[in-house]
Motif scaffolding. Structure first.
Motif, PDB file in Angstrom:
ATOM      1  N   PRO A  31      12.314  -2.769  -1.761  1.00 27.97           N
ATOM      2  CA  PRO A  31      11.922  -2.002  -0.562  1.00 27.97           C
ATOM      3  C   PRO A  31      12.832  -0.821  -0.272  1.00 27.97           C
ATOM      4  CG  PRO A  31      11.763  -4.357  -0.139  1.00 27.97           C
ATOM      5  CD  PRO A  31      12.413  -4.216  -1.483  1.00 27.97           C
ATOM      6  N   GLN A  32      14.141  -0.977  -0.474  1.00 26.20           N
ATOM      7  CA  GLN A  32      15.049   0.136  -0.191  1.00 26.20           C
ATOM      8  C   GLN A  32      14.789   1.306  -1.131  1.00 26.20           C
ATOM      9  OE1 GLN A  32      19.217  -0.470  -0.967  1.00 26.20           O
ATOM     10  NE2 GLN A  32      19.852   1.081   0.499  1.00 26.20           N
ATOM     11  N   VAL A  33      14.591   1.015  -2.413  1.00 29.40           N
ATOM     12  CA  VAL A  33      14.346   2.080  -3.388  1.00 29.40           C
ATOM     13  C   VAL A  33      13.033   2.786  -3.087  1.00 29.40           C
ATOM     14  CG1 VAL A  33      13.963   2.579  -5.829  1.00 29.40           C
ATOM     15  CG2 VAL A  33      15.670   0.889  -5.162  1.00 29.40           C
ATOM     16  N   LEU A  34      11.990   2.013  -2.815  1.00 24.44           N
ATOM     17  CA  LEU A  34      10.694   2.616  -2.537  1.00 24.44           C
ATOM     18  C   LEU A  34      10.721   3.422  -1.238  1.00 24.44           C
ATOM     19  CD1 LEU A  34       8.370  -0.336  -3.578  1.00 24.44           C
ATOM     20  CD2 LEU A  34       8.932   1.718  -4.871  1.00 24.44           C
ATOM     21  N   TYR A  35      11.522   2.973  -0.272  1.00 24.35           N
ATOM     22  CA  TYR A  35      11.603   3.713   0.991  1.00 24.35           C
ATOM     23  C   TYR A  35      12.298   5.066   0.792  1.00 24.35           C
ATOM     24  CZ  TYR A  35      12.542   4.784   5.894  1.00 24.35           C
ATOM     25  OH  TYR A  35      12.598   5.393   7.111  1.00 24.35           O
ATOM     26  N   VAL A  36      13.376   5.099   0.008  1.00 21.04           N
ATOM     27  CA  VAL A  36      14.035   6.391  -0.211  1.00 21.04           C
ATOM     28  C   VAL A  36      13.137   7.310  -1.025  1.00 21.04           C
ATOM     29  CG1 VAL A  36      16.348   5.394  -0.025  1.00 21.04           C
ATOM     30  CG2 VAL A  36      15.317   5.641  -2.290  1.00 21.04           C
ATOM     31  N   LEU A  37      12.277   6.733  -1.873  1.00 24.44           N
ATOM     32  CA  LEU A  37      11.311   7.567  -2.602  1.00 24.44           C
ATOM     33  C   LEU A  37      10.301   8.170  -1.640  1.00 24.44           C
ATOM     34  CD1 LEU A  37       9.936   8.675  -5.097  1.00 24.44           C
ATOM     35  CD2 LEU A  37       8.821   6.450  -5.412  1.00 24.44           C
ATOM     36  N   VAL A  38       9.787   7.369  -0.711  1.00 26.15           N
ATOM     37  CA  VAL A  38       8.854   7.893   0.295  1.00 26.15           C
ATOM     38  C   VAL A  38       9.532   8.994   1.115  1.00 26.15           C
ATOM     39  CG1 VAL A  38       7.606   7.307   2.419  1.00 26.15           C
ATOM     40  CG2 VAL A  38       7.459   5.798   0.432  1.00 26.15           C
ATOM     41  N   ARG A  39      10.771   8.732   1.496  1.00 25.19           N
ATOM     42  CA  ARG A  39      11.497   9.729   2.296  1.00 25.19           C
ATOM     43  C   ARG A  39      11.694  11.024   1.503  1.00 25.19           C
ATOM     44  NH1 ARG A  39      16.638   7.283   4.933  1.00 25.19           N
ATOM     45  NH2 ARG A  39      17.446   7.421   2.821  1.00 25.19           N
ATOM     46  N   ALA A  40      11.980  10.904   0.208  1.00 22.94           N
ATOM     47  CA  ALA A  40      12.150  12.096  -0.623  1.00 22.94           C
ATOM     48  C   ALA A  40      10.835  12.865  -0.741  1.00 22.94           C
ATOM     49  CB  ALA A  40      12.663  11.700  -2.009  1.00 22.94           C
ATOM     50  N   ALA A  41       9.721  12.139  -0.868  1.00 20.81           N
ATOM     51  CA  ALA A  41       8.418  12.808  -0.945  1.00 20.81           C
ATOM     52  C   ALA A  41       8.117  13.558   0.349  1.00 20.81           C
ATOM     53  CB  ALA A  41       7.328  11.772  -1.234  1.00 20.81           C
ATOM     54  N   ARG A  42       8.477  12.965   1.482  1.00 21.92           N
ATOM     55  CA  ARG A  42       8.249  13.627   2.765  1.00 21.92           C
ATOM     56  C   ARG A  42       9.089  14.897   2.884  1.00 21.92           C
ATOM     57  NH1 ARG A  42       8.791   8.091   6.366  1.00 21.92           N
ATOM     58  NH2 ARG A  42       6.610   7.397   6.223  1.00 21.92           N
ATOM     59  N   LYS A  43      10.369  14.788   2.500  1.00 22.67           N
ATOM     60  CA  LYS A  43      11.277  15.928   2.679  1.00 22.67           C
ATOM     61  C   LYS A  43      10.977  17.053   1.702  1.00 22.67           C
ATOM     62  CE  LYS A  43      15.140  13.449   4.813  1.00 22.67           C
ATOM     63  NZ  LYS A  43      15.135  14.274   6.027  1.00 22.67           N
ATOM     64  N   THR A  44      10.335  16.750   0.588  1.00 22.71           N
ATOM     65  CA  THR A  44      10.035  17.780  -0.402  1.00 22.71           C
ATOM     66  C   THR A  44       8.559  18.187  -0.386  1.00 22.71           C
ATOM     67  OG1 THR A  44       9.722  16.041  -2.079  1.00 22.71           O
ATOM     68  CG2 THR A  44      11.904  17.067  -1.940  1.00 22.71           C
ATOM     69  N   GLY A  45       7.799  17.659   0.582  1.00 23.73           N
ATOM     70  CA  GLY A  45       6.398  18.030   0.687  1.00 23.73           C
ATOM     71  C   GLY A  45       5.525  17.500  -0.440  1.00 23.73           C
ATOM     72  N   GLN A  46       5.895  16.354  -0.992  1.00 22.41           N
ATOM     73  CA  GLN A  46       5.187  15.809  -2.146  1.00 22.41           C
ATOM     74  C   GLN A  46       4.438  14.508  -1.807  1.00 22.41           C
ATOM     75  OE1 GLN A  46       4.938  17.361  -4.928  1.00 22.41           O
ATOM     76  NE2 GLN A  46       6.448  18.971  -4.597  1.00 22.41           N
ATOM     77  N   VAL A  47       4.039  14.341  -0.555  1.00 25.30           N
ATOM     78  CA  VAL A  47       3.372  13.096  -0.158  1.00 25.30           C
ATOM     79  C   VAL A  47       2.075  12.906  -0.934  1.00 25.30           C
ATOM     80  CG1 VAL A  47       2.232  11.900   1.747  1.00 25.30           C
ATOM     81  CG2 VAL A  47       4.434  13.029   2.129  1.00 25.30           C
ATOM     82  N   ARG A  48       1.228  13.945  -0.974  1.00 27.08           N
ATOM     83  CA  ARG A  48      -0.052  13.835  -1.700  1.00 27.08           C
ATOM     84  C   ARG A  48       0.201  13.623  -3.194  1.00 27.08           C
ATOM     85  NH1 ARG A  48      -5.555  15.222  -0.889  1.00 27.08           N
ATOM     86  NH2 ARG A  48      -6.655  14.437  -2.739  1.00 27.08           N
ATOM     87  N   ASP A  49       1.175  14.339  -3.744  1.00 25.63           N
ATOM     88  CA  ASP A  49       1.483  14.195  -5.168  1.00 25.63           C
ATOM     89  C   ASP A  49       1.912  12.775  -5.506  1.00 25.63           C
ATOM     90  OD1 ASP A  49       2.218  15.503  -7.885  1.00 25.63           O
ATOM     91  OD2 ASP A  49       4.089  14.516  -7.287  1.00 25.63           O
ATOM     92  N   LEU A  50       2.773  12.193  -4.677  1.00 23.06           N
ATOM     93  CA  LEU A  50       3.250  10.838  -4.945  1.00 23.06           C
ATOM     94  C   LEU A  50       2.105   9.847  -4.823  1.00 23.06           C
ATOM     95  CD1 LEU A  50       5.506   8.870  -5.567  1.00 23.06           C
ATOM     96  CD2 LEU A  50       6.095   8.831  -3.134  1.00 23.06           C
ATOM     97  N   TRP A  51       1.252  10.017  -3.816  1.00 27.36           N
ATOM     98  CA  TRP A  51       0.116   9.105  -3.673  1.00 27.36           C
ATOM     99  C   TRP A  51      -0.781   9.145  -4.912  1.00 27.36           C
ATOM    100  CZ3 TRP A  51      -5.187   9.791  -3.639  1.00 27.36           C
ATOM    101  CH2 TRP A  51      -5.926   8.667  -3.273  1.00 27.36           C
ATOM    102  N   GLU A  52      -1.036  10.344  -5.422  1.00 25.74           N
ATOM    103  CA  GLU A  52      -1.893  10.474  -6.608  1.00 25.74           C
ATOM    104  C   GLU A  52      -1.244   9.844  -7.831  1.00 25.74           C
ATOM    105  OE1 GLU A  52      -2.548  14.650  -6.861  1.00 25.74           O
ATOM    106  OE2 GLU A  52      -4.194  14.661  -5.391  1.00 25.74           O
ATOM    107  N   ARG A  53       0.061  10.018  -7.982  1.00 26.67           N
ATOM    108  CA  ARG A  53       0.749   9.448  -9.155  1.00 26.67           C
ATOM    109  C   ARG A  53       0.758   7.919  -9.085  1.00 26.67           C
ATOM    110  NH1 ARG A  53       3.790  13.079 -12.199  1.00 26.67           N
ATOM    111  NH2 ARG A  53       3.974  15.188 -11.317  1.00 26.67           N
ATOM    112  N   LEU A  54       1.008   7.370  -7.906  1.00 26.01           N
ATOM    113  CA  LEU A  54       1.001   5.915  -7.776  1.00 26.01           C
ATOM    114  C   LEU A  54      -0.395   5.349  -8.011  1.00 26.01           C
ATOM    115  CD1 LEU A  54       3.318   5.393  -4.655  1.00 26.01           C
ATOM    116  CD2 LEU A  54       3.872   4.975  -7.054  1.00 26.01           C
ATOM    117  N   SER A  55      -1.404   6.076  -7.544  1.00 31.83           N
ATOM    118  CA  SER A  55      -2.776   5.604  -7.723  1.00 31.83           C
ATOM    119  C   SER A  55      -3.190   5.626  -9.189  1.00 31.83           C
ATOM    120  CB  SER A  55      -3.739   6.467  -6.901  1.00 31.83           C
ATOM    121  OG  SER A  55      -3.432   6.391  -5.520  1.00 31.83           O
ATOM    122  N   ALA A  56      -2.552   6.495  -9.976  1.00 34.35           N
ATOM    123  CA  ALA A  56      -2.910   6.631 -11.388  1.00 34.35           C
ATOM    124  C   ALA A  56      -2.191   5.628 -12.286  1.00 34.35           C
ATOM    125  CB  ALA A  56      -2.609   8.057 -11.859  1.00 34.35           C
ATOM    126  N   LEU A  57      -1.229   4.891 -11.748  1.00 35.80           N
ATOM    127  CA  LEU A  57      -0.501   3.918 -12.569  1.00 35.80           C
ATOM    128  C   LEU A  57      -1.460   2.826 -13.036  1.00 35.80           C
ATOM    129  CD1 LEU A  57       2.874   3.439 -10.640  1.00 35.80           C
ATOM    130  CD2 LEU A  57       2.512   4.633 -12.802  1.00 35.80           C
TER     131      LEU A  57
END
Length: 635
Positions: A272-298
């Motif tokens: 959970p800690q690792v995934l949370y810092v990843l979410v936070r990084a996506a928010r701060k870098t404007g990559q929320v949609r990109d991360l969602w698409e990449r996770l959905s493609a796994l």
């Protein structure tokens, strides 16, 4: 011959003085009849004579083996002079081996029964007698203690191991694993640098431990260099990936963190800690949609933790106004968090009748303004009688002072409350002296400087000589009916606060700051302004907070603990009920709570929060109704 054997047995059972027991032939005859107890009893007084004769010790050694007295016989032999008895050393070694086998059998039986206390006792007695231990079984016991978190037995047992195996790497590694498990970084550093730093070659687990120690003992540059050495073709080994991500978050390197995580997305642990810092990084870098698409493609089934991240990202997208219906997972999200999403939507303005005044302390900055207003509104709606007899004083960061003043002017009359807003710039002489980073590794979490304002604000109100008591509430609280009972609790000291949860960081804070008494949480504080020691305690707290030479682990909370050392009454838990993210707000455990304190990260208003927290969003909706278009957007 038969009469002679019978006579010999009769003599053996009566007295050892009438038979020359040091003659090995006679002892062997007793042994032939399996009279092991008699052999042992008759031979013990004559060990010195028997040791001088060829084969003289063989019957007594076998008798000790048969009667379970190998360790006792070893002690008898150890008192003898070894001069002129070359076979004695061999016998001693045999007896030691026999004792080791026996103790191993008994200890393993205890381990199967999970009786660690008896296992440690057996090894302690064995070591006290023979001066050594069978290493294999000692390591098994030690591993069991570490695995079962038996911190009550570990200190004594590790002392026994160090005495028996000084400088042994296996023992030091075992002790290190216990320190790492407890996150006792000073002890882990001591063990590593004392016993393991020079051991070569070091396996990957030991190298990993060294990096963790460096990260958590204030040596980030060295940790970063070692982390980079572990990369192969730009990729980290799987067991180091989590630490590499959290380490970058700690240093605010969100773009690097995101790039790293994306390259090794399929290998990310379900931590959970690792995934949370990843979410936070996506928010701060404007990559929320990109991360969602990449996770959905796994490919393959996704873990519950990864699904939680996808739902968080979908809710983030919904918060921006994006239409998410039809996206993978949106139907489930809308079903599970329908109330949460609905309550976040702006509602029509509702005005409540005007009523008299209130006085309780809040502190805020831009990041905590919305939750501060939620807590304030929940206070006013659930405790109207208390509100009429107190005043609310809000210390606001200079950047949001005007906004907070304007909003307070709307909320106060609507809720029947008198709300004073104080510019924190007038309270804090030099904000640059305040530290936002914690005194330990947090994975990037920092402290809002507004947390310090509670000390300055309390001192400011005390100087006005108007109030008899002051009650401070954190912004991440939700207030229920019954708060007036807190102000009626009997008191002896100038402060009332809840004891903090016992965990390694708290124990470290107590030890490093040399605190006496117990350590308290500063989320809910009741100040007695009539107590003769209140001024001195607040002044000491301010000195500790502003002292550049003092390294505080929990910053403002440690400053308060130092200032009010041994001058605190325990606050009943229901007036500061700790609600970590994993505990549902609707659970039975919070039924009697008056103040719900959303401790740890994430907070309810973060879409990464694992439970709906509907009650918090209901209070948020009231704030939206009262403020309308004036309500500040999320940050």
């Amino acid at each position: 011959m038969e009469r002679w054997k019978t006579r010999l047995s009769e003599l053996a059972t009566t007295t050892c003085l009438r038979i020359p027991a040091w003659r090995p032939r006679m002892l062997r005859q007793l042994a032939a009849g399996q009279r092991w107890a008699d052999v042992y009893r008759l031979a013990i007084p004559h060990l010195a004579n028997l040791s001088q004769q060829a084969g003289g010790l063989e019957p007594v050694v076998e008798a000790a083996r048969q009667t379970g007295k190998s360790r006792e016989l070893w002690m008898e032999f150890s008192r003898l002079s070894k001069a002129g008895t070359p076979g004695l050393e061999i016998v001693l070694k045999q007896l030691e081996d026999e004792s080791n086998i026996t103790v191993e059998r008994h200890v393993d039986q205890r381990l199967q029964e999970r009786d660690f206390g008896t296992a440690v006792t057996l090894l302690r007695e064995h070591q006290a007698t023979l001066g050594t231990l069978p290493k294999s079984v000692a390591l098994r016991v030690g591993s069991g203690l570490v695995r079962e978190r038996r911190s009550d037995l570990e200190p004594e047992f590790f002392r026994i191991l160090r005495k028996s195996f000084p400088g042994d790497n296996d023992i030091a590694t075992l002790e290190l694993s216990a320190a790492l498990r407890d996150r006792d970084w000073p002890r882990a550093a001591e063990i590593y640098w004392r016993d393991l730093a020079n051991s070569e070659p070091q396996d990957e687990n030991l190298r990993f431990a060294r990096i963790r120690i460096l990260v958590n003992t204030g040596r980030p540059k060295e940790a970063s260099e070692l982390l980079e050495r572990e990369r192969v073709d730009g990729l980290y080994p799987r067991h180091l990936l989590a630490l590499a991500c959290v380490f970058r978050s700690e240093r605010g390197e969100h773009a690097d963190l995101y790039e790293l995580a994306i390259r090794q997305l399929a290998e990310l642990p379900n931590n959970p800690q690792v995934l949370y810092v990843l979410v936070r990084a996506a928010r701060k870098t404007g990559q929320v949609r990109d991360l969602w698409e990449r996770l959905s493609a796994l490919p393959g089934p996704r873990s519950p933790e990864m699904e939680r991240v996808r739902r968080t990202l979908l809710e983030d997208l919904a918060d921006t106004g994006m239409e998410i219906e039809g996206l993978d997972g949106a139907d489930r999200l809308l079903q599970e968090r329908a109330d949460r999403i609905r309550l976040k939507a702006p509602q029509p303005v509702v005005r409540l009748p005007t009523a008299p005044r209130i006085a309780i302390l809040y502190c805020t900055d831009a990041g905590f303004l919305r939750p501060t207003l939620v807590s304030l509104v929940s206070l006013c709606l659930s405790n109207p009688l208390l509100v009429r007899n107190t005043r609310i004083t809000l210390a606001a960061d200079a950047a949001v002072f005007e906004t907070a003043s304007r909003l307070a002017g709307i909320l106060g009359p609507s809720l029947g409350a008198a709300v004073d807003v104080v510019n924190a710039a007038h309270l804090v002489p030099d904000p640059s002296q305040l530290r936002a980073d914690y005194g330990f590794f947090t994975g990037g979490a920092t402290l809002s400087l507004a947390a310090y304002y509670r000390i300055f604000l309390a001192r400011h109100l005390l100087a006005q000589n108007v109030y008899q008591q002051a009650l401070y509430l954190d912004a991440d609280t939700l207030i229920r009916p019954g708060l007036a009972e807190l102000l009626e609790c009997p008191r002896q000291n100038p402060l009332m606060a809840r004891p903090e949860v016992d965990r390694p960081e708290v124990r470290r804070a107590v030890a490093e700051h040399g605190l006496r008494g117990w350590y308290f949480n500063s989320g809910v504080l009741r100040f007695d302004f009539q107590h003769p020691e209140i001024g001195r305690a607040l002044d000491k707290s301010l000195q500790c907070a502003l002292d550049p030479g003092r390294r505080l682990l929990f910053q403002d909370q440690c400053a308060l603990n130092l200032g009010f050392e041994e001058q605190v009454d325990p606050l009943p838990e229901r007036f500061n009920h700790f609600l970590p993210p994993a505990q549902a707000l609707e659970s039975a455990a919070v039924r009697d709570a008056v103040v719900l304190h959303f401790v740890d990260q994430p907070k309810p208003w973060d879409n990464y929060y694992p439970t709906p927290a509907t009650a918090w969003f209901e209070a948020l909706q009231v704030v939206q109704n009262l403020l309308g278009t004036e309500f500040p957007p999320p940050r």
